[in-house]
Enzyme design. Structure first.
Site, PDB file in Angstrom:
ATOM      1  N   GLU A   1       7.968   2.691   8.288  1.00 27.99           N
ATOM      2  CA  GLU A   1       8.403   3.867   7.543  1.00 27.99           C
ATOM      3  C   GLU A   1       9.782   4.383   7.898  1.00 27.99           C
ATOM      4  O   GLU A   1      10.406   5.101   7.121  1.00 27.99           O
ATOM      5  CB  GLU A   1       7.353   4.977   7.716  1.00 27.99           C
ATOM      6  CG  GLU A   1       6.082   4.639   6.960  1.00 27.99           C
ATOM      7  CD  GLU A   1       4.865   5.407   7.442  1.00 27.99           C
ATOM      8  OE1 GLU A   1       4.546   6.421   6.825  1.00 27.99           O
ATOM      9  OE2 GLU A   1       4.230   4.975   8.432  1.00 27.99           O
TER      10      GLU A   1
ATOM     11  N   GLY B   1       0.828  -1.207   0.000  1.00 27.07           N
ATOM     12  CA  GLY B   1       0.000   0.000   0.000  1.00 27.07           C
ATOM     13  C   GLY B   1       0.857   1.250   0.000  1.00 27.07           C
ATOM     14  O   GLY B   1       0.708   2.114  -0.845  1.00 27.07           O
TER      15      GLY B   1
END
Lengths: 327, 767
Positions: free
Chosen positions: B734, B249
């Site tokens: 991240e 995603g």
């Protein structure tokens, strides 16, 4: 996707007859380039004649290497005769695409590969190649990947093949058969056409004319040859610039040279200027720089590809240095 | 068996399986193709949709001629603004100001705001028929001049004001610069980039009377359910969203885009299930991107290398139909100690699709600029770049002055530097060579906030000895199925084969978006608490049951391990879960825990369970919670080819407890690769005349491939962060992307002496 018919041809004559009979028919072999364009509506065939199962042999007769049109890129690149005698060809093929694609892509198909211009590949833009006289948005658009040689005010797309750059350097001959049964030998430099006013006509082939084989003449000194490609990533990217070079050296003199470049021309770009600069010169960096500068003379860059002149020169110098250092 | 049990259990220190290299529990499903992705549900009578997109960046649709397309065989319906149903506004205050995704409903009017805008949908018996029909639809536009040049937009276009939150400043910036012995002021630019997950976005929609089921490739089933329900004017309970597997995603499936609504209205129109899968080309205009940024950084440092001033001004963009602020300065205000700070963001509206978070939104673009600028200042000050960072280490959060929940950044620098061999670096640019190759070594700091969102979970202990645990969270390929199975198995002392974790279904207990690297930290404690609560119910049943060996013991005296409940001090006194359930003739016992606090993202969501079983220290507003790390990179560059080869990467990360070494490492590898792509090759170009996206396939939009990526060494300095949650884990999706691009460009400078301040650094920029 438009409806189409598909047939596997029984032999070459059958294939040629079937394609010649329908102006919207096409040959298909590996389909690796064609399928992309087909899915995007750039190619809209009515009829496909599959020639992929035709025998694909690599043979040597009197020193001439013959690649049947349906040999795969992998088969050619890893063939011992190719690797030993024409390293530049093996290296060029392996610098292109990915292993999976090279297992499908064929010699004939590689010659018929169409360009990667983003405007050509998007049917919502005008493009003189797709729709003659509709215009060329690349000339004043994003043209970083485009050609600096052989362009016209109708088309500036760069020829994308790596293999063809090596074939241009080696002076290959394309053997074809026409619908009337006539066979002909087309010199590699005459096979691909400059865009001129007719960018939609890309090769010397007539409709229905089939590539049967590519022949590479004996060139013993091409053992000392090399293909160098510069790109935006280390594999699976089209060339920003590339160089196919071969040198014959006696003592400290270059007696024979072949130079062709990729990523810079609207067709695989052989450089007689560079070859002439090298032949008779000493095999040192100074000569290579002079040859590289001769090779790029007359280049016509566009807004986003000015860098190709300098990058092509330094790439050419590096390729020549590499070949020169080989024993 | 009993004797092997520990007599005292450290319940905050779940170790049995958690942390180990457990293989993905869904690995086999994926490699055998059995995992069912959103476009793969084999529904009976399914029809296929294909999106019609605008081919201008701004203007008005004057006419749409669908007559030719409608006559094609197989075409079932064509919806455009001329015949589409009216939809309800998606606007909501629930998203804290900024709107997730596009503030935009499809097919409601004839206005075009960006290239590739969804302006219709064709539904046909086959995908090919739908696509051919779409190609035959003739659209006439009244074109307007689009606004897409960022510089021009900043001068002339409307602005989006993200509020004071993004404009912090303190101290005296000019005074700080005057005190400085060395200063730099440079501008760093990043291009428009696209997420490009392997799976393109897809929705399959199916109606049963007035109830809608949507299989959607979303990172947020609850959010997607809410948006669809709101858009269609349905109560939320009439909509079910399922997302069992997501093929990557990176943010572009995090918030709401138009395709799920289009699939839903198309399915209603043709009264059949409709499958809508975007093409790769459509991904470049349908679900967000990382916006362009122009970041001007001014830094000053004194003679000792201490920062005296940091100014970070970001110019960036959003669309005319959605609000997105790329908060590049957010990391600048917390990464180094500095008495004088000025952060600004200016956001202009352009005729592009709406930007959306992309792996480290703000953190990634921002660390690139800040960490490249710091390298320049360190060189100017004559201080080793790592030493320079240590000198300016922020011992407390520089803006809030809160202590850090758990910060071990200096250890990250040191351990990564040792593993890399940084002490052997000759600081002079171009000084390190091997053959023709120039070698460069660069480093940078990585950081990412520790987020935790309210999450619920349910645990069911079955009479057959199996356990089913569930939460409406997601697995984007990140390993959620695996780590939650591990945590449940560890909590109940069971082998992982006896535990099944279910996710990706809006009918399950509520979970939040799988974004902001929040899933592991948010869902793990809920899963653990639910398992403990279910187990506690068994304990209560046993205590009350005079046939149980545990009859009349106190709950506090009892613990669990290996599928048994037993007396802590006398482990031989106890019985299995199954024994309790079978005696009570119950098929299962279940417990669901819910988030108690829906307000603060940091606050505890302590489970509603009994003392003695659940110990949830929770998070706290007392602390600033961040993850940290250090990247060290080696590049090799042949000066004639100018192609950068990243030849070594070593990273050390302070991300709390590692729940699974294997999936954690994969996250770090993936994030690092993502950032190398940003540094060297990723860029989406717009046509300079039409403003349309001109790069829109994976042959032209380059992401790193195998040959671009070296062996990577990842070090975890493992300090559990119990201020964020009782498992001590912070998310890691991240952090590795932040900083890596700067480490690469700093290495390129060290190799070549060239400072390229415009990403990506392709060979032409090194001439």
């Amino acid at each position: 996707m438009k409806h189409f018919t598909y047939e596997r041809a029984s032999d070459r004559t059958d294939a040629i007859t079937q394609v010649a009979a329908n102006p919207q028919a096409k040959f298909i072999a590996g389909g690796t380039n064609f399928m992309d364009m087909w899915k995007e509506g750039v190619e809209t065939p009515e009829r496909l004649i599959d020639i992929r199962k035709f025998p694909g042999e690599i043979t040597v007769t009197d020193g001439t290497l013959r690649l049947d049109a349906t040999t795969t890129n992998s088969q050619v690149a890893y063939h011992s005769q190719v690797r030993d005698r024409y390293p530049v060809l093996s290296e060029a093929i392996l610098a292109g695409a990915s292993p999976q694609l090279r297992n499908m892509a064929t010699t004939g198909g590689n010659l018929m590969q169409r360009n990667r211009c983003s405007y050509f590949h998007d049917v919502s833009y005008p493009c003189n190649k797709r729709v003659p006289n509709s215009g060329c948005p690349a000339i004043e658009g994003i043209n970083r990947m485009h050609a600096i040689f052989g362009t016209s005010d109708r088309c500036i797309a760069a020829h994308p093949s790596d293999m063809c750059v090596a074939l241009a350097a080696l002076g290959a001959v394309v053997q074809t058969r026409k619908p009337d049964g006539e066979t002909r030998n087309i010199a590699f430099k005459d096979f691909h056409l400059l865009p001129g006013d007719t960018p939609h006509i890309e090769t010397a082939l007539e409709h229905g004319e089939l590539i049967e084989a590519v022949e590479i003449p004996p060139l013993p000194w091409a053992k000392r040859s090399h293909y160098l490609k510069v790109r935006d990533r280390h594999s699976y990217a089209y060339a920003l610039v590339s160089a196919a070079v071969a040198l014959e050296i006696e003592g400290d003199k270059i007696v024979n040279a072949r130079v062709a470049m990729g990523g810079v021309g609207t067709k695989p770009w052989r450089s007689p200027e560079a070859e002439n600069a090298l032949i008779g010169a000493k095999n040192n960096e100074e000569s290579f720089i002079a040859a590289a500068s001769a090779a790029l003379e007359g280049a016509k860059p566009y807004q986003y590809n000015v860098f190709k002149i300098e990058l092509a020169q330094s790439t050419l110098v590096q390729a020549l240095l590499t070949v020169n250092s080989e024993q | 068996m009993v004797t092997e049990m520990t007599s005292t259990q450290d319940r905050t220190n779940i170790q049995a399986k958690t942390g180990k290299n457990i293989d993905r529990v869904d690995g086999r499903l994926k490699v055998t193709g059995e995992a069912c992705y959103s476009a793969e549900f084999p529904l009976e009578g399914i029809a296929h949709g294909y999106i019609i997109q605008s081919t201008i960046a701004k203007g008005t649709i004057e006419a749409i001629d669908t007559s030719q397309a409608e006559q094609l065989p197989g075409v079932l319906a064509i919806l455009t603004h001329q015949n589409a149903p009216k939809l309800n506004s998606l606007k909501s205050k629930n998203f804290g100001g900024g709107y997730p995704g596009e503030n935009f409903l499809p097919l409601q009017d004839n206005q075009v705001h960006f290239d590739g805008q969804h302006i219709g949908i064709v539904v046909a018996e086959t995908y090919e028929q739908a696509r051919l029909a779409a190609s035959l639809i003739e659209i006439n536009y009244d074109e307007a001049e689009p606004m897409f040049d960022l510089e021009q937009a900043l001068e002339q276009s409307e602005r989006y004001d993200p509020g004071e939150r993004l404009q912090p400043s303190w101290g005296d910036i000019e005074g700080g610069l005057q005190q400085a012995a060395v200063t730099i002021e440079e501008t760093y630019t990043t291009p428009l980039e696209h997420h490009n997950p392997m799976e393109t976005s897809a929705t399959t929609a199916e109606w049963h009377d007035d109830e809608l089921t949507v299989y959607d490739s979303t990172q947020w089933v609850m959010g997607t359910r809410g948006m669809i329900a709101r858009g269609l004017g349905l109560p939320e309970e009439k909509v079910r969203v399922i997302s069992h597997f997501v093929g990557g995603g990176f943010g572009c499936k995090g918030f709401f885009w138009t395709h799920p609504l289009l699939a839903a209205i198309a399915a209603r129109k043709v009264n059949r299930p409709v499958r809508l899968m975007l093409t790769r080309q459509q991904m470049f205009s349908s679900c967000g991107h990382r916006p362009r940024t122009v970041q001007k950084i001014t830094l000053g440092a004194d003679n000792e290398g201490k920062l005296t001033a940091i100014r970070h001004h970001t110019d960036t963009e959003t669309s005319f139909v959605g609000d997105h602020a790329e908060p590049c300065g957010n990391i600048t205000k917390m990464l180094y100690a500095c008495p004088n700070m000025e952060i600004k963001h200016q956001i202009a509206r352009t005729n592009t699709g709406t930007p959306t978070p992309m792996r480290g939104p703000g953190e990634t673009s921002g660390t690139y600029a800040l960490e490249a600028a710091l390298d320049e200042l360190a060189v100017k000050a004559g201080i080793d770049p790592m030493e320079f960072r240590i000198i300016n280490h922020a011992d407390r959060h520089p803006q809030s002055d809160k202590p850090w929940s758990s910060k071990h950044l200096i250890e990250c620098y040191q351990r990564a530097a040792d593993a890399f061999g940084w002490q052997n670096r000759d600081p002079r640019p171009g000084s390190m060579r091997e053959g023709d190759d120039l070698i460069g070594w660069g480093m940078a700091t990585a950081t990412y906030p520790g987020y935790r969102f309210p999450t619920a979970a349910k645990a069911q202990i079955l009479a057959n000895g199996k356990v089913i645990v569930s939460s409406a969270t997601h697995d984007l390929g990140t390993g959620t199925y695996t780590i939650m199975t591990q945590i449940a198995a560890d909590t109940l002392g069971l082998p992982i084969e006896r535990v099944k974790f279910e996710l990706g279904d809006s009918k399950l207990p509520i979970a939040s978006v799988s974004g902001g690297s929040s899933t592991a930290a948010s869902v793990s404690p809920a899963v653990r608490s639910a398992c403990e609560a279910a187990c506690f119910k068994l304990i209560e049943m046993a205590i009350a049951d005079n046939e149980s060996p545990l009859h009349d013991y106190q709950a506090e005296e009892i613990t669990t391990e290996a599928g048994r409940i037993f007396v802590k001090e006398s482990p031989e006194i106890g019985e299995t879960y199954e024994a309790v359930l079978q005696r009570h003739n119950l098929p299962l016992v279940e417990a669901e825990i819910s988030p108690q606090d829906k307000g603060s993202r940091y606050k505890s969501i302590a489970a509603r369970t009994k003392p003695g079983i659940v110990e949830d220290e929770g998070g706290s507003d007392e602390f600033a919670i961040h993850s940290f790390g250090a990247h060290f990179v080696e590049v090799r560059i042949n000066p004639r080819r100018n192609q950068v080869k990243v030849s070594r990467v070593v990273g050390a990360f302070d991300v709390g407890r590692i729940l699974n070494q294997k999936t954690a490492r994969s996250q770090i590898y993936g994030g690092t690769i993502f950032g190398i792509g940003m540094a060297l090759m990723e860029e989406t170009l717009l046509d300079p005349h039409s403003g349309r996206v001109i790069i829109h396939n994976l042959a032209d939009y380059h992401v790193p491939i195998q040959a671009d990526i070296p062996e990577m060494e990842t070090i975890f300095v493992e300090y559990p962060d119990y201020h964020l949650n009782p498992l001590g884990a912070r998310g890691i999706g991240e952090i590795a992307t932040a900083g890596i691009a700067a480490a690469v460009v700093n290495a390129i400078y060290h190799a070549t002496g060239k400072r390229v301040r415009d990403l990506p650094i392709t060979p032409d920029k090194l001439l």
